[in-house]
Write a protein that holds these residues in place. Structure first.
Motif, PDB file in Angstrom:
ATOM      1  N   PHE A 251       6.060   3.842   7.162  1.00 18.21           N
ATOM      2  CA  PHE A 251       5.346   4.674   6.187  1.00 18.21           C
ATOM      3  C   PHE A 251       3.847   4.676   6.408  1.00 18.21           C
ATOM      4  N   TYR A 252       3.324   3.701   7.162  1.00 18.63           N
ATOM      5  CA  TYR A 252       1.882   3.643   7.409  1.00 18.63           C
ATOM      6  C   TYR A 252       1.624   3.065   8.782  1.00 18.63           C
ATOM      7  N   VAL A 286      -9.131   3.532  10.399  1.00 20.59           N
ATOM      8  CA  VAL A 286      -8.210   3.006   9.410  1.00 20.59           C
ATOM      9  C   VAL A 286      -8.923   2.691   8.094  1.00 20.59           C
ATOM     10  N   GLY A 287      -8.237   2.878   6.982  1.00 24.26           N
ATOM     11  CA  GLY A 287      -8.762   2.464   5.684  1.00 24.26           C
ATOM     12  C   GLY A 287      -9.463   3.560   4.910  1.00 24.26           C
ATOM     13  N   LEU A 288      -9.457   3.418   3.581  1.00 27.42           N
ATOM     14  CA  LEU A 288     -10.205   4.339   2.730  1.00 27.42           C
ATOM     15  C   LEU A 288     -11.697   4.135   2.952  1.00 27.42           C
ATOM     16  N   PHE A 289     -12.466   5.207   2.762  1.00 26.94           N
ATOM     17  CA  PHE A 289     -13.923   5.070   2.884  1.00 26.94           C
ATOM     18  C   PHE A 289     -14.448   4.434   1.611  1.00 26.94           C
ATOM     19  N   LEU A 290     -14.876   3.172   1.710  1.00 27.65           N
ATOM     20  CA  LEU A 290     -15.438   2.441   0.577  1.00 27.65           C
ATOM     21  C   LEU A 290     -16.867   1.993   0.851  1.00 27.65           C
ATOM     22  N   ILE A 298     -13.547  -4.478   4.505  1.00 25.06           N
ATOM     23  CA  ILE A 298     -12.775  -3.565   5.350  1.00 25.06           C
ATOM     24  C   ILE A 298     -11.277  -3.808   5.153  1.00 25.06           C
ATOM     25  N   ALA A 299     -10.896  -5.079   5.008  1.00 27.82           N
ATOM     26  CA  ALA A 299      -9.490  -5.381   4.752  1.00 27.82           C
ATOM     27  C   ALA A 299      -9.032  -4.758   3.437  1.00 27.82           C
ATOM     28  N   ILE A 300      -9.890  -4.799   2.419  1.00 24.08           N
ATOM     29  CA  ILE A 300      -9.562  -4.152   1.147  1.00 24.08           C
ATOM     30  C   ILE A 300      -9.367  -2.656   1.345  1.00 24.08           C
ATOM     31  N   ALA A 301     -10.226  -2.051   2.162  1.00 24.06           N
ATOM     32  CA  ALA A 301     -10.105  -0.612   2.424  1.00 24.06           C
ATOM     33  C   ALA A 301      -8.773  -0.288   3.100  1.00 24.06           C
ATOM     34  N   ALA A 304      -6.025  -0.736   0.532  1.00 19.48           N
ATOM     35  CA  ALA A 304      -6.112   0.314  -0.486  1.00 19.48           C
ATOM     36  C   ALA A 304      -5.474   1.605   0.015  1.00 19.48           C
ATOM     37  N   GLU A 305      -5.769   1.971   1.266  1.00 21.83           N
ATOM     38  CA  GLU A 305      -5.164   3.174   1.834  1.00 21.83           C
ATOM     39  C   GLU A 305      -3.653   2.997   1.977  1.00 21.83           C
ATOM     40  N   MET A 306      -3.226   1.835   2.407  1.00 20.02           N
ATOM     41  CA  MET A 306      -1.804   1.572   2.568  1.00 20.02           C
ATOM     42  C   MET A 306      -1.081   1.672   1.223  1.00 20.02           C
ATOM     43  N   THR A 307      -1.720   1.148   0.178  1.00 21.10           N
ATOM     44  CA  THR A 307      -1.123   1.200  -1.157  1.00 21.10           C
ATOM     45  C   THR A 307      -1.012   2.629  -1.651  1.00 21.10           C
ATOM     46  N   ALA A 308      -2.052   3.412  -1.417  1.00 21.73           N
ATOM     47  CA  ALA A 308      -2.024   4.816  -1.848  1.00 21.73           C
ATOM     48  C   ALA A 308      -0.907   5.582  -1.157  1.00 21.73           C
TER      49      ALA A 308
END
Length: 344
Positions: A251-252, A286-290, A298-301, A304-308
């Motif tokens: 899925f990701y 990779v990752g949401l732009f935060l 960056i790990a949170i980003a 966060a994208e994976m969760t979305a």
């Protein structure tokens, strides 16, 4: 299975095996606004201890009060409704117009929770059907049930395997991604054939693999509950994993790197037996732009994208962010420092 469900069922089973009276509560119906969706679960034992949630807390408080007062001692499943009136909705902390219905199940050997958890740990999708008249449950792996519901005096609830994350690379960034993923109850596998990196790994709860990334992914047989993130910066490792991951139903799939490196990566992948539609599944950078600048941010980003994506939330690829390297990022001139790599 959501992480909270796994936790609730494990706890409920443990309490039951210790000899406690345990009720497993499942949200079976909601009307109007409700704080928790259908299928949400909680466990409450005879002395009022609770695990999980079916509301903002006030419904749980009422259940604790009632069970400590000697109520809720039924031996067969029964239903409870909260929020039938405006006053009751307010008292139980439900949003305006919110009403929820709970199915309360006294646990017994006939509940078959241990067998359910064992099947899920094996990666099976299981539908549990509870007879509301007898309290006996049956398990099936060939059902097409997708949502919890009550039908014909039966509670029908689907459960699936835990989500798993395969991280390619065991350097600093991987440590933070793994820690956050563990907190979200992912099964985490870190793959790195470079022994000097794996020898320094000391985060408990993570499976380590020295296999080549493509060999590992082929062995794991990625499914729709799988995610893959490549973090080595080494095309010889990252690309090998991506070639297999992009052909799978994962899925990701995400890859670290700057915009420039991501374009080059896509050009390399197009040389292999991968369609343009499969390449488009790649999240890179990779990752949401935060505005993330440090490895933990960056790990949170990334998570966060994976969760979305996991929750079906559409991610815009047109962030209003600068496309040139951030000052001091180390990416000027084509470098590959982590900071600034997630500018979209």
């Amino acid at each position: 299975m959501e992480s909270i469900d796994f936790d609730v069922l494990n706890t409920a089973l443990s309490w039951h095996e210790q000899g406690h009276h345990v009720l497993l509560g499942t949200v079976t119906h909601t009307w109007g606004s409700a704080p928790r969706p259908v299928g949400s679960m909680m466990a409450i034992r005879g002395d009022g201890h609770v695990r999980g949630s079916v509301s903002g807390g006030c419904v749980e408080d009422d259940l604790i009060r009632r069970i400590q007062a000697g109520e809720l001692q039924e031996t067969s499943p029964f239903e409870l409704k909260y929020g039938l009136t405006a006053d009751e909705a307010h008292r139980f902390g439900l949003p305006c117009g919110g009403t929820l219905e709970l199915l309360m199940e006294p646990l017994s050997a006939a509940s078959r929770i241990a067998e359910l958890l064992a099947a899920v740990r094996q990666g099976l999708r299981v539908t549990r059907t509870l007879d509301l008249d007898t309290g006996a449950a049956t398990l099936s792996t060939d059902s097409n049930a997708h949502q919890t519901r009550v039908q014909d005096r039966q509670l029908i609830a689907p459960f699936g395997p835990r989500y798993r994350l395969i991280i390619i690379g065991a350097a600093q960034m991987s440590r933070y991604v793994a820690q956050f993923a563990l907190a979200l109850d992912y099964q985490v596998i870190v793959c790195d054939p470079r022994e000097e990196y794996l020898k320094e790994w000391d985060i408990a709860g993570v499976e380590l693999s020295k296999e080549m990334p493509d060999d590992l992914l082929l062995r794991l047989q990625l499914d729709a509950n799988s995610a893959v993130v490549t973090l080595t910066h080494d095309p010889k490792l990252d690309d090998m994993a991506l070639i297999e991951a992009l052909k799978s139903p994962a899925f990701y799939i995400g890859a670290i790197g700057s915009r420039t490196n991501n374009i080059k990566r896509r050009e390399r992948l197009a040389l292999f037996d991968i369609s343009s539609a499969e390449i488009d599944k790649l999240h890179g950078p990779v990752g949401l732009f935060l505005g993330a600048r440090t490895p933990p941010e960056i790990a949170i980003a990334v998570l966060a994208e994976m969760t979305a994506i996991r929750n079906g939330v559409s991610i815009s690829q047109t962030h209003a962010a600068r496309t040139d390297p951030l000052p001091g990022s180390g990416t000027e001139g084509g470098g590959s420092c982590m900071v600034g790599e997630f500018t979209k």
